[in-house]
Design a protein around this motif. Sequence first.
Motif, PDB file in Angstrom:
ATOM      1  N   ARG A  88       0.829  -1.209   0.000  1.00 39.41           N
ATOM      2  CA  ARG A  88       0.000   0.000   0.000  1.00 39.41           C
ATOM      3  C   ARG A  88       0.860   1.254   0.000  1.00 39.41           C
ATOM      4  O   ARG A  88       0.578   2.218  -0.721  1.00 39.41           O
ATOM      5  CB  ARG A  88      -0.911   0.002   1.232  1.00 39.41           C
ATOM      6  CG  ARG A  88      -1.787   1.260   1.358  1.00 39.41           C
ATOM      7  CD  ARG A  88      -2.599   1.204   2.637  1.00 39.41           C
ATOM      8  NE  ARG A  88      -3.428   2.379   2.826  1.00 39.41           N
ATOM      9  CZ  ARG A  88      -4.664   2.519   2.370  1.00 39.41           C
ATOM     10  NH1 ARG A  88      -5.200   1.541   1.665  1.00 39.41           N
ATOM     11  NH2 ARG A  88      -5.359   3.621   2.605  1.00 39.41           N
ATOM     12  N   TRP A  89       1.884   1.278   0.801  1.00 41.26           N
ATOM     13  CA  TRP A  89       2.668   2.502   0.968  1.00 41.26           C
ATOM     14  C   TRP A  89       3.486   2.804  -0.283  1.00 41.26           C
ATOM     15  O   TRP A  89       3.725   3.972  -0.601  1.00 41.26           O
ATOM     16  CB  TRP A  89       3.565   2.394   2.186  1.00 41.26           C
ATOM     17  CG  TRP A  89       2.877   1.929   3.434  1.00 41.26           C
ATOM     18  CD1 TRP A  89       3.350   1.016   4.319  1.00 41.26           C
ATOM     19  CD2 TRP A  89       1.596   2.343   3.952  1.00 41.26           C
ATOM     20  NE1 TRP A  89       2.457   0.830   5.348  1.00 41.26           N
ATOM     21  CE2 TRP A  89       1.370   1.628   5.156  1.00 41.26           C
ATOM     22  CE3 TRP A  89       0.615   3.238   3.516  1.00 41.26           C
ATOM     23  CZ2 TRP A  89       0.218   1.783   5.927  1.00 41.26           C
ATOM     24  CZ3 TRP A  89      -0.543   3.392   4.278  1.00 41.26           C
ATOM     25  CH2 TRP A  89      -0.728   2.680   5.461  1.00 41.26           C
ATOM     26  N   ARG A  90       3.909   1.778  -1.015  1.00 33.45           N
ATOM     27  CA  ARG A  90       4.664   2.007  -2.246  1.00 33.45           C
ATOM     28  C   ARG A  90       3.748   2.453  -3.379  1.00 33.45           C
ATOM     29  O   ARG A  90       4.131   3.263  -4.228  1.00 33.45           O
ATOM     30  CB  ARG A  90       5.421   0.744  -2.642  1.00 33.45           C
ATOM     31  CG  ARG A  90       6.316   0.908  -3.872  1.00 33.45           C
ATOM     32  CD  ARG A  90       7.037  -0.397  -4.191  1.00 33.45           C
ATOM     33  NE  ARG A  90       7.955  -0.760  -3.126  1.00 33.45           N
ATOM     34  CZ  ARG A  90       9.205  -0.311  -3.049  1.00 33.45           C
ATOM     35  NH1 ARG A  90       9.671   0.529  -3.955  1.00 33.45           N
ATOM     36  NH2 ARG A  90       9.986  -0.705  -2.064  1.00 33.45           N
TER      37      ARG A  90
ATOM     38  N   MET B 125       2.081   9.716  -1.145  1.00 34.11           N
ATOM     39  CA  MET B 125       1.930  10.157   0.232  1.00 34.11           C
ATOM     40  C   MET B 125       2.158  11.662   0.360  1.00 34.11           C
ATOM     41  O   MET B 125       3.017  12.231  -0.329  1.00 34.11           O
ATOM     42  CB  MET B 125       2.932   9.419   1.133  1.00 34.11           C
ATOM     43  CG  MET B 125       2.712   7.927   1.194  1.00 34.11           C
ATOM     44  SD  MET B 125       1.177   7.518   2.069  1.00 34.11           S
ATOM     45  CE  MET B 125       1.048   5.768   1.672  1.00 34.11           C
TER      46      MET B 125
ATOM     47  N   ASP C 142       0.986  -3.977   8.430  1.00 35.05           N
ATOM     48  CA  ASP C 142       0.956  -2.911   9.423  1.00 35.05           C
ATOM     49  C   ASP C 142      -0.392  -2.989  10.128  1.00 35.05           C
ATOM     50  O   ASP C 142      -1.431  -2.733   9.506  1.00 35.05           O
ATOM     51  CB  ASP C 142       1.111  -1.531   8.769  1.00 35.05           C
ATOM     52  CG  ASP C 142       2.551  -1.106   8.627  1.00 35.05           C
ATOM     53  OD1 ASP C 142       3.404  -1.633   9.381  1.00 35.05           O
ATOM     54  OD2 ASP C 142       2.839  -0.244   7.773  1.00 35.05           O
TER      55      ASP C 142
ATOM     56  N   TYR D  70      -2.959  -3.038   7.188  1.00 39.90           N
ATOM     57  CA  TYR D  70      -2.597  -2.651   5.829  1.00 39.90           C
ATOM     58  C   TYR D  70      -1.427  -3.516   5.363  1.00 39.90           C
ATOM     59  O   TYR D  70      -0.545  -3.878   6.161  1.00 39.90           O
ATOM     60  CB  TYR D  70      -2.194  -1.180   5.771  1.00 39.90           C
ATOM     61  CG  TYR D  70      -3.341  -0.232   6.012  1.00 39.90           C
ATOM     62  CD1 TYR D  70      -4.332  -0.044   5.062  1.00 39.90           C
ATOM     63  CD2 TYR D  70      -3.441   0.477   7.204  1.00 39.90           C
ATOM     64  CE1 TYR D  70      -5.392   0.827   5.275  1.00 39.90           C
ATOM     65  CE2 TYR D  70      -4.496   1.355   7.439  1.00 39.90           C
ATOM     66  CZ  TYR D  70      -5.468   1.517   6.465  1.00 39.90           C
ATOM     67  OH  TYR D  70      -6.517   2.377   6.703  1.00 39.90           O
TER      68      TYR D  70
ATOM     69  N   LYS E 202       2.046  -3.999   3.675  1.00 42.79           N
ATOM     70  CA  LYS E 202       3.217  -3.168   3.425  1.00 42.79           C
ATOM     71  C   LYS E 202       4.253  -3.891   2.568  1.00 42.79           C
ATOM     72  O   LYS E 202       5.418  -3.506   2.530  1.00 42.79           O
ATOM     73  CB  LYS E 202       3.849  -2.713   4.742  1.00 42.79           C
ATOM     74  CG  LYS E 202       4.357  -3.833   5.630  1.00 42.79           C
ATOM     75  CD  LYS E 202       5.004  -3.259   6.892  1.00 42.79           C
ATOM     76  CE  LYS E 202       5.531  -4.356   7.804  1.00 42.79           C
ATOM     77  NZ  LYS E 202       6.145  -3.787   9.037  1.00 42.79           N
TER      78      LYS E 202
ATOM     79  N   PRO F 217       2.300  11.452   5.657  1.00 40.90           N
ATOM     80  CA  PRO F 217       2.039  10.117   5.099  1.00 40.90           C
ATOM     81  C   PRO F 217       1.134   9.291   6.014  1.00 40.90           C
ATOM     82  O   PRO F 217       1.189   9.407   7.232  1.00 40.90           O
ATOM     83  CB  PRO F 217       3.441   9.497   4.984  1.00 40.90           C
ATOM     84  CG  PRO F 217       4.288  10.255   5.946  1.00 40.90           C
ATOM     85  CD  PRO F 217       3.731  11.646   5.980  1.00 40.90           C
ATOM     86  N   GLU F 218       0.323   8.456   5.389  1.00 36.59           N
ATOM     87  CA  GLU F 218      -0.650   7.658   6.145  1.00 36.59           C
ATOM     88  C   GLU F 218       0.003   6.812   7.229  1.00 36.59           C
ATOM     89  O   GLU F 218      -0.513   6.697   8.348  1.00 36.59           O
ATOM     90  CB  GLU F 218      -1.408   6.725   5.197  1.00 36.59           C
ATOM     91  CG  GLU F 218      -2.428   7.393   4.304  1.00 36.59           C
ATOM     92  CD  GLU F 218      -3.150   6.358   3.460  1.00 36.59           C
ATOM     93  OE1 GLU F 218      -3.925   5.564   4.043  1.00 36.59           O
ATOM     94  OE2 GLU F 218      -2.923   6.309   2.241  1.00 36.59           O
ATOM     95  N   TYR F 219       1.141   6.191   6.894  1.00 33.97           N
ATOM     96  CA  TYR F 219       1.751   5.240   7.824  1.00 33.97           C
ATOM     97  C   TYR F 219       2.316   5.899   9.077  1.00 33.97           C
ATOM     98  O   TYR F 219       2.664   5.212  10.043  1.00 33.97           O
ATOM     99  CB  TYR F 219       2.853   4.430   7.133  1.00 33.97           C
ATOM    100  CG  TYR F 219       3.913   5.260   6.446  1.00 33.97           C
ATOM    101  CD1 TYR F 219       4.917   5.891   7.159  1.00 33.97           C
ATOM    102  CD2 TYR F 219       3.907   5.392   5.055  1.00 33.97           C
ATOM    103  CE1 TYR F 219       5.879   6.662   6.522  1.00 33.97           C
ATOM    104  CE2 TYR F 219       4.859   6.154   4.411  1.00 33.97           C
ATOM    105  CZ  TYR F 219       5.845   6.774   5.141  1.00 33.97           C
ATOM    106  OH  TYR F 219       6.801   7.534   4.508  1.00 33.97           O
TER     107      TYR F 219
END
Length: 204
Positions: free
Chosen positions: A4-6, A10, A48, A148, A150, A184-186
Amino acid sequence: MADRWRRRKMLPPGQGQLYWHVLFRDNPEVRSTVVAVHERLSGLPGLDLVPHEWLHLTTLIAGLTDEVTQDQIERMLVTARGLLRQVRPITVTLGRVLYHPEAVALEARPGEALLPMLNAVEKATRIATGRDGVLSHAPWTPHVTVAYSKAAQPAAPIIAALGRAVPDCAVTIGSISLVVQDGPEYAWDWRPVAEIPFTASCPS
């Protein structure tokens, strides 16, 4: 499952988005259910887990913080308070597990029961900002995300650990919050702006 983060663009620290969220950090039933889910997922890499403080049901993205003025935020809140005086607390059930390419969630059913809440914050956002808010998913499927992804990884081990459902958890939703998510969300840098109750009386 995907990272998700990639995959997502963000926001940098200092820039945020305004979200209408139902927050569950003070709800013992939801927290207990999610604790049990997290225990079953805790040994798996590539996830996560959502912090218990920020367990939430995303309703609407109201806009970027640098595009919505303080006056607009205040008008949005006043309008939402007026509209939500006509909404009674809503009981839904968490239990069915949803597997998204980027996340694992518990569906809130029946979803249509939450439409008066969604319609109220959509209208308040439109009146205050002149723009429609954005649904995080279309069609809107109300849910509580528990983890989530990751990493790019197979979903099979996650499904084997959690299955398709967990014991049902009935939860009564009686308010919604406007929340600033900064950066960023994380990073989980969240700041609740206001909590608005549903104050319509149940019929006698």
